[in-house]
Design an enzyme around this catalytic site. Structure first.
Site, PDB file in Angstrom:
ATOM      1  N   ASP B  94       0.787  -1.190   0.083  1.00 21.81           N
ATOM      2  CA  ASP B  94       0.156  -0.242   0.090  1.00 21.81           C
ATOM      3  C   ASP B  94       0.818   1.206   0.121  1.00 21.81           C
ATOM      4  O   ASP B  94       2.126   1.440   0.456  1.00 21.81           O
ATOM      5  CB  ASP B  94      -0.949   0.106   1.389  1.00 21.81           C
ATOM      6  CG  ASP B  94      -2.323   0.543   1.226  1.00 21.81           C
ATOM      7  OD1 ASP B  94      -2.309   1.226  -0.054  1.00 21.81           O
ATOM      8  OD2 ASP B  94      -2.768   1.021   2.219  1.00 21.81           O
ATOM      9  N   ASP B 129      -3.814   7.886  -4.198  1.00 19.97           N
ATOM     10  CA  ASP B 129      -5.049   8.189  -4.044  1.00 19.97           C
ATOM     11  C   ASP B 129      -5.306   8.039  -3.577  1.00 19.97           C
ATOM     12  O   ASP B 129      -5.348   8.062  -2.456  1.00 19.97           O
ATOM     13  CB  ASP B 129      -5.755   6.609  -5.156  1.00 19.97           C
ATOM     14  CG  ASP B 129      -6.007   5.530  -3.675  1.00 19.97           C
ATOM     15  OD1 ASP B 129      -5.203   5.465  -3.023  1.00 19.97           O
ATOM     16  OD2 ASP B 129      -6.980   5.336  -3.847  1.00 19.97           O
ATOM     17  N   ALA B 197     -12.334   3.046   0.264  1.00 15.20           N
ATOM     18  CA  ALA B 197     -12.500   3.842   1.144  1.00 15.20           C
ATOM     19  C   ALA B 197     -14.230   3.714   1.467  1.00 15.20           C
ATOM     20  O   ALA B 197     -15.422   3.668   1.395  1.00 15.20           O
ATOM     21  CB  ALA B 197     -13.070   5.313   0.105  1.00 15.20           C
ATOM     22  N   CYS B 280     -15.755 -23.058  16.796  1.00 16.23           N
ATOM     23  CA  CYS B 280     -15.177 -23.712  16.087  1.00 16.23           C
ATOM     24  C   CYS B 280     -14.522 -24.914  16.644  1.00 16.23           C
ATOM     25  O   CYS B 280     -14.128 -25.326  17.482  1.00 16.23           O
ATOM     26  CB  CYS B 280     -14.096 -22.158  16.398  1.00 16.23           C
ATOM     27  SG  CYS B 280     -12.279 -22.371  15.090  1.00 16.23           S
ATOM     28  N   CYS B 282     -10.905 -24.746  15.182  1.00 19.45           N
ATOM     29  CA  CYS B 282      -9.841 -24.783  14.796  1.00 19.45           C
ATOM     30  C   CYS B 282      -8.564 -25.315  15.310  1.00 19.45           C
ATOM     31  O   CYS B 282      -8.860 -25.650  16.674  1.00 19.45           O
ATOM     32  CB  CYS B 282      -9.129 -23.516  14.014  1.00 19.45           C
ATOM     33  SG  CYS B 282      -9.036 -22.596  15.574  1.00 19.45           S
ATOM     34  N   CYS B 285      -8.678 -23.765  19.170  1.00 17.85           N
ATOM     35  CA  CYS B 285     -10.432 -23.708  19.084  1.00 17.85           C
ATOM     36  C   CYS B 285     -10.122 -25.495  20.096  1.00 17.85           C
ATOM     37  O   CYS B 285     -11.156 -25.809  20.993  1.00 17.85           O
ATOM     38  CB  CYS B 285     -10.958 -23.444  19.039  1.00 17.85           C
ATOM     39  SG  CYS B 285     -11.379 -21.324  18.634  1.00 17.85           S
TER      40      CYS B 285
END
Lengths: 490, 490
Positions: B94, B129, B197, B280, B282, B285
């Site tokens: 960025d 920008d 934005a 969850c 994962c 978890c």
């Protein structure tokens, strides 16, 4: 009769977190609970791992299979089930009723099988009930229910020590029989209440009929009865069943599906062959891609798939418990209803039982999210409308989506899906609801029904309704005596 | 202009699986893709782990922070970003536009920052920008867009070798400006198209406005433009954004939320303190309970929570890709729309863009599931209604939910939400849809609109509609010239 083995700790709609005390195992089981089915002849995931890795507090195995097994019968009688299976939690045993339903007969009586279950160290045993399938003629449903009830009464007389005993609730698809069966079962001295013979409904995706059957059984059972939705192991429908008041589920699916390369998700079942990506992050799915899993030997792949299936199943149980604690179980059910059109039918059927659920639902929770047209049928909306009964406006009354006005004796708010209410209630649950900007017809119509209810109860008042662009279908429900004014955004 | 860096491999609605070729990195990135944001000053999860454990093919870091950094600037220039971050995949940078939006000014020009990005080895760079926020007056939106467009034109002239360059699409909440900006950006020689934005829209839960902004930008961009929803990192809204045609997402949320003990789920964000159970499975978890996680030191807990947040975020990306492959992306969006009323608004807003999505949608998929009133607004329903144009019945025509009849010249089926169609089409997509037994008003009304459309196109025919208990709101949409007969179940 008072039950001291089951205590409800938290409630949301018909759903609850409970504590089931299993004296013979010396443990308590937190509900909603999942009981993995363990077949001693074909162990896919070791019971000790079910406990340590997946958090299973209870499992279920079939005592009739053990009873008939040359391999295991003596071991079970000598060392007991907990040693045989290497599992320290609670063990429930089934009786062979399923085999009865499948093969037409079994060679054991309720008394024999209960004693056998006791002798092998089961913590929760089961009599030989008759699992009457859906849609049979009424005569058969009644006569089989009579047999089941005799067996339950007999079971209550067998001395099984500290072992708890299941009292299955049958009655096919006849709501009145299911309710009667529930009442009878509850009146025995037995302990846990499986709603039986719902597997054919599941197999045919008849979730609306499942909801009606459970609702009927629950009407007969006491609020303190632990209820087991027997044979229902797909996590897709757990949230719906819990919202109806089911506490226990058993899953053979985790292993059976794995054998056929079927992969469980809360949005339905997938074939491993159809997957390019795993829609899951359990330890199996985080570690392998579908392509990698397909490369394993059959038995390794089966075990890994069974582990995934267990992970996603226990994950859903935890998700449901958290939703009950947070007071957003209905929001979860709304989500799960979008797994399949038949699940939507189930959720819509649940809307018809809102009054029954409302009685147990807490008066206040965190937040009400309006998430679909079905949200308009939630118990909280019904309760709000009933509460309107008790509120009596006077004189000329403005019900408005806009600002209050001094030209009226009272200015109430009106908000879909709830309808009208005094401004002073704005900060009370469920009127603090989050609702979409883009409301749907069902929400407006529900609000209009609230207006109609208020008008019917207060015929001496003069009502004006000021609304932003309600649809015709809602305005048609507003009584003719109400003056209707359309507000404009500007 | 032809783009050879982005190839669409599979499509569902506006959603697609694509392959983004990043020549400088020597890799291709499969989209939809998630770019974890890595701040070199505060690394929560090592970039090498993002690659090996989470499957990240691309990440994003801020070149302006490096440019201004006494610690890292020289290292980045000497060894390059890939070495600095220890990451072999693609790296997007960025430019500092975010800092510009936050602090009002930055001390670098587009030319300088593009050269710097090139010099540190970025694979996809970004000009400076102007991220115009939502709801500003039109004059400001126009003049800032003009500046952004000048910068893009300038950027196209800077020699950056093989580095790809982003062409952000601005225009605030003005649909015509976003469309114009999209067209202008597409006409530059630049490569990847961030819709800019939108963060303020996300922060205010304005998902319907987000959908309108993306739809407008997409109308300006070509179908072969890779689109990045810049700054949108919550997995809850990925499916909706992908269905609109977004291909890239970046997430700083995984780390920032973890710092505040916030736990991501596809049904919204939870505070760790409010959790008794992890919804969850994962690896984090499955291994810890919330109580256990709360016991860790701050920095360990933050890392573990960030890992959970990443797992659930990448899981959603995989879930979306699988849905596109299976052709059930809309079914997934329906599900995700039930995370929050504002998400429902977003999904309802998407319904208004059905015609735009329909153009890219494949003509045939696996199955159409009707999952809510919103299903009636899906592109497939719209397409069916447009297709009615081409079909001309003759004479006396029966449109029936029941059996065909020999008393008519033609007997067509009529099925909510699609409306009427000749029996011969019954086995074609989407008419093979699974629909609930308990249909809703929106589905019936959609079918009635189909009837109206057919009648309008075939005024010389004589139509009879035979239906099972359609609601008034639907029957009111059936033209007066149609004879209406109600069927009974018996």
């Amino acid at each position: 009769m008072e039950r001291d083995i089951f205590e409800v700790r938290a409630q949301d709609g018909g759903g609850r977190i409970g504590e089931l005390t299993v004296p013979r195992a010396g443990v308590t089981v937190e509900t909603p609970a999942l009981l993995p089915v363990v077949n001693p002849h074909v162990v896919t995931v070791d019971p000790s791992r079910l406990e340590s890795e997946f958090g299973a507090e209870i499992l279920i195995t079939n005592s009739y299979i053990l009873y008939k097994s040359e391999d295991f019968r003596d071991d079970a009688l000598d060392g007991g089930l907990h040693e045989l299976l290497d599992f320290d939690g609670a063990i429930m045993t089934d009786s062979g009723s399923f085999q009865l339903a499948e093969y037409g007969e079994i060679s054991v009586t309720t008394e024999e099988i209960l004693r056998f279950q006791h002798d092998v160290g089961s913590d929760i045993g089961t009599p030989v009930d008759i699992p009457t399938p859906p849609d049979v003629d009424r005569e058969r449903a009644e006569s089989e229910l009579e047999t089941t009830q005799e067996r339950l009464e007999l079971a209550a007389t067998v001395d099984v020590g500290e072992m708890l005993v299941n009292a299955p609730v049958q009655g096919s698809t006849y709501a009145d029989l299911r309710e009667k069966a529930g009442r009878h079962a509850y009146d025995t001295e037995l302990d846990v209440f499986p709603v039986g013979a719902v597997v054919p409904l599941m197999n045919e995706y008849r979730y609306d009929d499942m909801v009606d059957v459970v609702a009927a059984a629950k009407r007969g059972l006491g609020a303190d009865a632990p209820v087991h939705l027997f044979g229902a192991g797909h996590p897709m429908m757990f949230a719906l069943a819990v919202a109806m008041g089911c506490d226990l589920f058993d899953s053979a699916a985790y292993a059976l599906y794995a054998r056929d390369d079927r992969y469980l998700t809360v949005r339905g079942t997938k074939q491993l062959d159809d997957l390019e990506y795993f829609p899951c992050s359990c330890p199996i799915c985080a570690n392998y891609t579908p392509d990698e899993l397909r490369e394993f030997d059959d038995w390794e792949r089966e075990e890994l798939l069974a582990e995934h299936n267990l992970h996603v199943t226990f994950e859903e149980i935890r998700t449901i418990k958290q939703a009950i604690r947070s007071g957003d179980l209905f929001e979860l059910v709304e989500n799960r209803a979008r797994a399949h059109p038949a699940m939507l039918d189930g959720y819509r059927a649940l809307g018809a039982h809102a009054a029954q659920l409302e009685r147990a639902d807490p008066a206040s929770k965190g937040a009400f999210f309006y998430l679909s047209g079905e949200s308009a049928a939630r118990p909280e909306v019904l309760r709000h409308r009933e509460r309107l009964f008790r509120l009596n406006p006077e004189g000329r009354v403005l019900l408005t989506e806009g600002n209050p006005s001094k030209n009226y004796d009272e200015s109430w708010r009106v908000v879909p899906p709830f309808g009208p209410f005094p401004r002073a209630l704005s900060e009370t649950y469920p009127l603090t609801a989050e609702i979409p900007e883009r409301m749907d017809g069902a929400g407006y119509e529900s609000a209009a029904r609230g207006v109609a209810r208020l008008v019917a109860e207060n015929q001496e008042c003069e009502f004006t309704l000021a609304h932003y662009d309600w649809p015709e279908s809602a305005l048609a429900l507003v009584p003719e005596s109400v003056r209707v004014v359309e507000l404009s955004d500007a």
